[in-house]
Motif scaffolding. Structure first.
Motif, short mmCIF file in Angstrom:
data_model
loop_
_atom_site.label_atom_id
_atom_site.label_comp_id
_atom_site.label_asym_id
_atom_site.label_seq_id
_atom_site.Cartn_x
_atom_site.Cartn_y
_atom_site.Cartn_z
N VAL A 104 -57.64 83.34 101.21
CA VAL A 104 -57.55 82.68 99.91
C VAL A 104 -56.09 82.41 99.54
O VAL A 104 -55.74 81.32 99.08
CB VAL A 104 -58.22 83.54 98.82
CG1 VAL A 104 -57.89 82.99 97.43
CG2 VAL A 104 -59.72 83.58 99.02
N LEU A 105 -55.23 83.39 99.77
CA LEU A 105 -53.82 83.24 99.38
C LEU A 105 -53.13 82.17 100.21
O LEU A 105 -52.23 81.48 99.71
CB LEU A 105 -53.10 84.57 99.52
CG LEU A 105 -53.53 85.67 98.52
CD1 LEU A 105 -52.71 86.93 98.73
CD2 LEU A 105 -53.41 85.18 97.09
N ARG A 157 -48.78 88.36 98.78
CA ARG A 157 -49.27 89.74 98.85
C ARG A 157 -48.22 90.70 98.26
O ARG A 157 -48.57 91.65 97.56
CB ARG A 157 -49.58 90.14 100.30
CG ARG A 157 -50.83 89.51 100.89
CD ARG A 157 -52.11 89.91 100.16
NE ARG A 157 -52.35 91.33 100.10
CZ ARG A 157 -53.12 92.00 100.96
NH1 ARG A 157 -53.70 91.35 101.97
NH2 ARG A 157 -53.33 93.30 100.81
N PHE A 158 -46.95 90.47 98.57
CA PHE A 158 -45.89 91.35 98.08
C PHE A 158 -45.75 91.23 96.56
O PHE A 158 -45.54 92.22 95.86
CB PHE A 158 -44.57 91.00 98.77
CG PHE A 158 -43.52 92.08 98.62
CD1 PHE A 158 -43.53 93.18 99.45
CD2 PHE A 158 -42.54 92.00 97.65
CE1 PHE A 158 -42.57 94.19 99.32
CE2 PHE A 158 -41.57 92.99 97.50
CZ PHE A 158 -41.59 94.09 98.35
N GLU A 159 -45.89 90.02 96.05
CA GLU A 159 -45.83 89.81 94.60
C GLU A 159 -46.92 90.61 93.90
O GLU A 159 -46.69 91.26 92.87
CB GLU A 159 -46.01 88.33 94.29
CG GLU A 159 -45.62 87.92 92.89
CD GLU A 159 -44.14 87.64 92.75
OE1 GLU A 159 -43.60 87.98 91.69
OE2 GLU A 159 -43.53 87.09 93.69
N ILE A 160 -48.11 90.58 94.48
CA ILE A 160 -49.24 91.34 93.91
C ILE A 160 -49.00 92.84 94.06
O ILE A 160 -49.25 93.62 93.14
CB ILE A 160 -50.55 90.93 94.61
CG1 ILE A 160 -50.88 89.46 94.29
CG2 ILE A 160 -51.69 91.84 94.20
CD1 ILE A 160 -52.01 88.89 95.12
N ILE A 171 -63.36 78.34 95.63
CA ILE A 171 -62.55 78.37 96.85
C ILE A 171 -61.36 79.30 96.66
O ILE A 171 -61.03 80.10 97.54
CB ILE A 171 -62.06 76.95 97.21
CG1 ILE A 171 -63.26 76.05 97.55
CG2 ILE A 171 -61.07 76.99 98.38
CD1 ILE A 171 -62.87 74.62 97.83
N TYR A 172 -60.73 79.20 95.48
CA TYR A 172 -59.54 80.01 95.19
C TYR A 172 -59.98 81.23 94.37
O TYR A 172 -59.67 81.36 93.20
CB TYR A 172 -58.51 79.17 94.44
CG TYR A 172 -58.11 77.93 95.20
CD1 TYR A 172 -57.23 78.01 96.28
CD2 TYR A 172 -58.63 76.68 94.87
CE1 TYR A 172 -56.87 76.88 96.99
CE2 TYR A 172 -58.28 75.54 95.57
CZ TYR A 172 -57.41 75.65 96.65
OH TYR A 172 -57.06 74.53 97.36
N GLN A 173 -60.72 82.11 95.05
CA GLN A 173 -61.29 83.26 94.36
C GLN A 173 -60.19 84.17 93.84
O GLN A 173 -59.26 84.51 94.57
CB GLN A 173 -62.20 84.03 95.32
CG GLN A 173 -63.37 83.21 95.82
CD GLN A 173 -63.55 83.35 97.32
OE1 GLN A 173 -63.12 84.32 97.91
NE2 GLN A 173 -64.18 82.36 97.93
N GLY A 174 -60.30 84.59 92.58
CA GLY A 174 -59.31 85.46 91.97
C GLY A 174 -58.25 84.73 91.17
O GLY A 174 -57.49 85.34 90.44
N VAL A 175 -58.22 83.41 91.31
CA VAL A 175 -57.20 82.61 90.61
C VAL A 175 -57.59 82.46 89.14
O VAL A 175 -58.73 82.18 88.80
CB VAL A 175 -57.04 81.23 91.27
CG1 VAL A 175 -56.27 80.28 90.35
CG2 VAL A 175 -56.31 81.38 92.59
#
Length: 756
Positions: A122-123, A222-225, A258-262
C-alpha cells in the motif's frame, strides 16, 4: 457520509425443482382422495416433511455462514480525530485583514491492521502517487540516514545512542568480537549499510521483490510511521504530507479501498497578510505548543499538537483567538479492498472557531510611517561617519487623543515577517529568516522597541521640565535668562547649542536653549521635578495590553543610589540636576510613554493607552470592548498653555529647527526636537534623534513620539512625523519612498558587517 449498501446474489437461495411423473387416472378429487387414503402416501409425506426440515436447516446455516463471512471480511475501522478549531482573525481599525486561517489538504496514515507485506504494498502505491504529484514526504529518515550516500546523518556515537534508546529500537551495544548483522534483532548496527538493511529486511519486512528505489520509497514512509509508532498503534493517524491538491485528495478518497489506511483531512493553518510585516512586533506570531505551555494549557482543552500565540497580540489574546477543538470521525478500509462500508458521522463534535481581534492600528498611517522611517534609516546606514556602527534602528507611536489613547501606529524597525514562522518547516529561505530573527543581537527585530526599549529623551524632555518649573512657581512664562552659550555649576561647564541671548520660555523651547533649563532646572531641583514626571506617566508602564513593556527610569536620588556601588557616586549633585533638566542623565523612557506624556501636555489628560479596540466571538457577540477613560492631570491651563505656545513656535518660527518640515502643512502642529548623546559599547559616541508632537494645535487629535538611533538628529525625525500627520489628515496617499524591502525582513543579518 452515508452507508453504502450492496446486494449479494449469494444471499438468495433457490429451492430445487422436482418433476413428479403421475400416470393419468381418476379426476382430480378422486386422485387426491385415493392418494391420502394410501398407507404408502402417508409414509411418503412424512419423508418429504423430514427432508424439507433438513433442507431448511441447511439453507439457514448457509445464510448465517455467508453473513458471518461477510462481516469478518468487511469490518471497517472507525475512529475519531481531533478537529482543530480555526484561529480567530486579526484586523486593523478599518477592518483590513492582517492574520487569518486558511485550510490546506493534509494526508495522514492510520493503522489498518495490515501485515508487513500488505502495508508495504500500500505504501509503495501511495509513494508513487505522491511522486507523480511532486508532493514531498518521508523526510524524517534524513535526520538519521542519508539514503543517497548511505551515510549516517549524525555521528556514529549519536546514532548508536539513538538505536539503544528504549523508546525507539531498544537495541543493545554490540559485544566485542561480534559481527553486526542486518537480521539480528538484539544488537545495534554500527555501519549505515547494515542499518539500512536491518530496517528494510528485519524491522519492516520489505521484500526483496522490490527494486532499490522502491525499497527506499517504502522505507521513507515506514520510518515516518515508526517514529510515531506509539500514537499510531493507539489509533492516532501519522502525518505523511501536506498541501495536497484537491485532485489528489479526490483520487485518494474515491480509491481509498486501494490506499488502505489513508486519511485525508483539511487542516487550519495560520496565514499572515503581506501587511503584517509592517506590524510584526505588535501582531506577533504563532508556533506549536511547547511541553511547558501544554502543562499550563491542557486543562483548558489544548492538545499536544495545538498552535499557540508566541508574541504580540497572538499571545495576549490567545484565549480568545484559539477557539475550541472538535471531534470528527474517520474511516479506513481493511485489507478486503472494496468490501467495506462507511459509517454515518453522527457522533461528530464541531469545532468552534476562535474570536476575532480588531486593533486600533490604522494601516495607512502604519505603512506610511514605516516606509518613511525605512528610507531615513537607509540614508543613515550609508552615512560614511557611521558605517562602522550598528545599523540604525527606530520606533514611533501615534496615539488618538480623542479616543483615549488608542494606538493608531506603532512602528518598529527592523521588523520581521511572521509568515516565516509558519513556512519555516517547508521553506529553506523562511527557515534562514527565522534563524536570523532569533539570533540578530544588533538589530533585534523580534522586540517591540516602542514599549520594550527605553532611551534618553534628549531635549524633548524640556517641555516636561518646563511644566515642573511653572507649576512649582520657580519661573513664569515671561521669566528670562541670558544665554551666553555656557553654564557653570560646581566648577563644571555645561554648553548650550548656541548663544541665544535673552530668552523666555517659548523661545527656549523653540530654539532648544539648554541654558534656560540649566538655570531654572537647578533652581527647581530633582525633588520637585520627580513628581511632575510621575504625573505624566514617565518612568512607568502605560498598561498597554502587549507583553514585555518596560517602565524605563525616572531620575531621583533613590534611583541613583540604587545603581552605583561606590558611595561617592550614590550622592545626587547639582550637576546631576543640570543634566537631568535637558533630558540626559538618568532619564530613560519608551516611545509610547513620550507620546502619552506629550498628549497630556496637549490636552491636560493622561490617556489609557490601548491597541485592542474590540474582540468578537465567532457568533458575532462582543467579548471585549475598549472602554477606558482619560485621567485629568492636576495642572493649571495657565501652566500648560505657555508650553504649548513654545512647541507651536518650534514648527512656525523660521529660526527653529522643525520649521522647514511643516512650513507648508495644511494644519498647525506643535512639537519638540531632541538629540540624545549615546555611547555604544565597542563603537563609541553617537546620537539618537527624537521628536514629540501633537496636532492640530488648537484642537489636539493625535500625538506622536518617534526616534531613530545611531546618527540621527531631532529635526530630521520631524520629517517622519510630517508623513504620519499628513496621512492621518488625508492630505496625501502614503508613499513607499522607493523602499522595496523593510529592514530586517530578509535573511541577511542586520549588522555592521552587512552594511551597504
Amino acid at each position: 457520509m452515508f452507508k453504502r449498501k450492496k446486494t449479494d446474489p449469494e444471499l438468495f437461495i433457490k429451492a430445487p425443482q422436482t418433476d413428479l411423473l403421475i400416470s393419468p387416472g381418476p379426476g382430480r378429487s378422486g386422485r387426491l382422495k385415493r392418494f391420502f387414503s394410501s398407507r404408502f402416501s402417508i409414509i411418503f409425506i412424512c419423508i418429504l416433511l423430514i427432508f424439507a426440515v433438513m433442507l431448511g436447516g441447511t439453507a439457514s446455516l448457509q445464510l448465517q455462514a455467508a453473513q458471518i463471512s461477510q462481516e469478518n471480511n468487511t469490518t471497517t475501522v472507525s475512529r475519531q480525530y481531533e478537529e482543530v478549531a480555526d484561529r480567530g482573525d486579526i484586523y486593523d481599525s478599518e477592518g483590513r485583514l492582517l492574520a487569518t486561517t486558511v485550510k490546506k489538504n493534509m494526508l495522514y496514515y492510520a493503522d489498518a491492521d495490515l501485515t508487513d507485506d500488505e502495508l508495504n504494498a500500500v505504501l509503495l502505491k501511495l509513494a508513487e502517487l505522491l511522486d507523480y504529484y511532486e508532493i514531498d514526504y518521508g523526510h524524517a529518515i534524513d535526520d538519521y540516514l542519508d539514503l543517497s550516500s548511505m551515510k549516517f546523518a549524525m555521528s556514529q556515537d549519536a546514532m548508536i545512542y539513538w538505536q539503544e534508546n528504549s523508546n525507539y529500537l531498544g537495541l543493545k551495544a554490540l559485544p566485542d568480537g561480534k559481527t553486526e548483522s542486518a537480521t539480528d534483532t538484539l544488537y545495534v548496527k554500527e555501519t549505515p549499510q547494515v542499518f539500512y538493511n536491518y530496517l528494510c529486511q528485519t524491522k519492516f519486512g520489505i521484500s526483496d521483490q522490490y527494486n532499490e528505489l522502491e525499497r527506499k520509497k517504502i522505507l521513507r514512509l515506514r520510518f515516518e510511521i515508526y517514529l510515531n509508532n506509539w500514537l499510531f498503534q493507539q489509533g492516532t493517524p501519522v502525518e505523511i504530507a501536506e498541501d495536497l491538491p484537491d485532485s489528489l485528495v479526490t483520487i485518494l478518497n474515491e480509491q481509498n479501498y486501494i490506499y488502505q489506511g489513508v486519511v485525508t483531512t483539511k487542516e487550519s493553518v495560520r496565514q499572515y497578510s503581506e501587511d503584517a510585516q509592517f506590524l510584526a512586533p505588535v501582531i506577533g506570531y504563532v508556533g506549536q505548543i511547547t511541553s511547558d505551555e501544554y502543562k499550563t494549557l491542557s486543562s483548558q482543552g489544548y492538545g499536544v499538537n495545538d498552535t499557540v500565540g508566541k508574541a504580540g497580540i497572538e499571545a495576549v489574546a490567545e484565549r480568545y483567538l484559539h477557539g475550541t477543538n472538535g471531534l470528527s470521525n474517520y474511516n479506513i478500509w481493511t485489507s478486503d479492498e472494496d468490501q467495506g462500508e462507511f459509517y454515518t458521522e453522527t457522533d461528530n463534535q464541531a469545532a468552534v472557531a476562535g474570536g476575532s481581534v480588531k486593533l486600533t492600528i490604522n494601516m495607512d498611517i502604519q505603512k506610511a510611517g514605516t516606509y518613511k522611517m525605512a528610507q531615513m534609516i537607509d540614508y543613515l546606514n550609508n552615512d560614511d561617519e557611521f558605517t562602522d556602527f550598528p545599523k540604525s534602528t527606530g520606533s514611533a507611536v501615534m496615539l488618538d487623543l480623542k479616543n483615549d489613547g488608542a494606538v493608531l501606529a506603532m512602528i518598529n524597525l527592523p521588523t520581521y515577517d511572521p509568515q516565516a514562522f509558519i513556512d519555516m518547516d517547508t521553506d529553506e529561505e523562511a527557515e534562514a529568516q527565522v534563524e536570523n530573527y532569533l539570533s540578530d543581537d544588533d538589530g533585534l527585530p523580534m522586540i517591540n522597541r516602542a514599549i520594550q526599549t527605553s532611551k534618553a529623551p534628549g531635549s524633548t524632555f524640556k517641555v516636561f521640565t518646563a511644566l515642573a518649573i511653572l507649576s512649582n512657581g520657580v519661573a513664569d512664562a515671561s521669566s528670562t535668562v541670558n544665554c551666553t552659550g555656557t553654564y557653570l555649576v560646581d566648577g563644571m561647564t555645561f554648553d548650550c547649542l548656541g548663544k541665544h541671548g535673552i530668552v523666555q520660555l517659548d523661545k527656549a523651547i523653540a530654539y532648544s536653549c539648554n541654558t534656560y533649563f540649566y538655570t531654572y532646572g537647578s533652581a527647581l531641583g530633582i525633588d520637585r521635578l520627580w513628581p511632575t514626571l510621575k504625573d505624566l506617566g514617565l518612568g512607568e508602564k502605560t498598561g498597554i495590553e502587549l507583553y514585555g513593556e518596560t517602565a524605563g527610569y525616572r531620575p531621583s536620588r533613590d534611583l541613583k543610589a540604587s545603581l552605583y556601588k561606590d558611595p561617592s557616586n550614590q550622592l545626587w549633585y547639582a550637576a546631576d540636576t543640570v543634566q537631568t533638566s535637558i533630558g540626559q542623565g538618568l532619564n530613560s523612557y519608551t516611545a509610547v510613554q513620550l507620546a502619552r506624556a506629550v498628549g497630556a501636555i496637549a490636552t491636560g489628560y493622561l490617556t489609557d493607552v490601548h491597541v485592542i479596540d474590540e474582540i468578537t466571538a465567532s457568533d458575532g457577540s462582543v467579548l471585549q470592548k475598549a472602554d477606558g477613560e482619560p485621567t485629568a492631570i492636576d495642572y493649571d491651563e495657565s501652566d500648560l498653555e505657555p508650553i504649548r505656545a513654545g512647541m507651536l513656535r518650534m514648527t512656525t518660527d523660521p529660526e527653529s529647527t522643525a520649521y522647514s518640515t511643516f512650513v507648508d502643512a495644511s494644519y498647525l502642529s506643535a512639537g519638540k526636537t531632541g538629540t540624545a548623546d549615546t555611547v555604544l559599547d565597542g563603537y563609541g559616541m553617537t546620537n539618537d534623534g527624537i521628536y514629540i508632537c501633537y496636532a492640530p494645535y488648537d484642537d489636539p487629535q493625535v500625538a506622536i513620539a518617534a526616534w531613530i538611533e545611531t546618527g540621527a538628529r531631532g529635526a530630521y525625525i520631524s520629517e517622519l512625523a510630517r508623513v504620519m500627520f499628513d496621512t492621518y489628515f488625508g492630505d496625501t496617499d502614503y508613499s513607499d519612498f522607493g523602499i522595496t524591502q523593510l529592514p530586517g525582513v530578509s535573511a541577511e543579518a542586520y549588522s555592521p558587517t552587512n552594511a551597504d
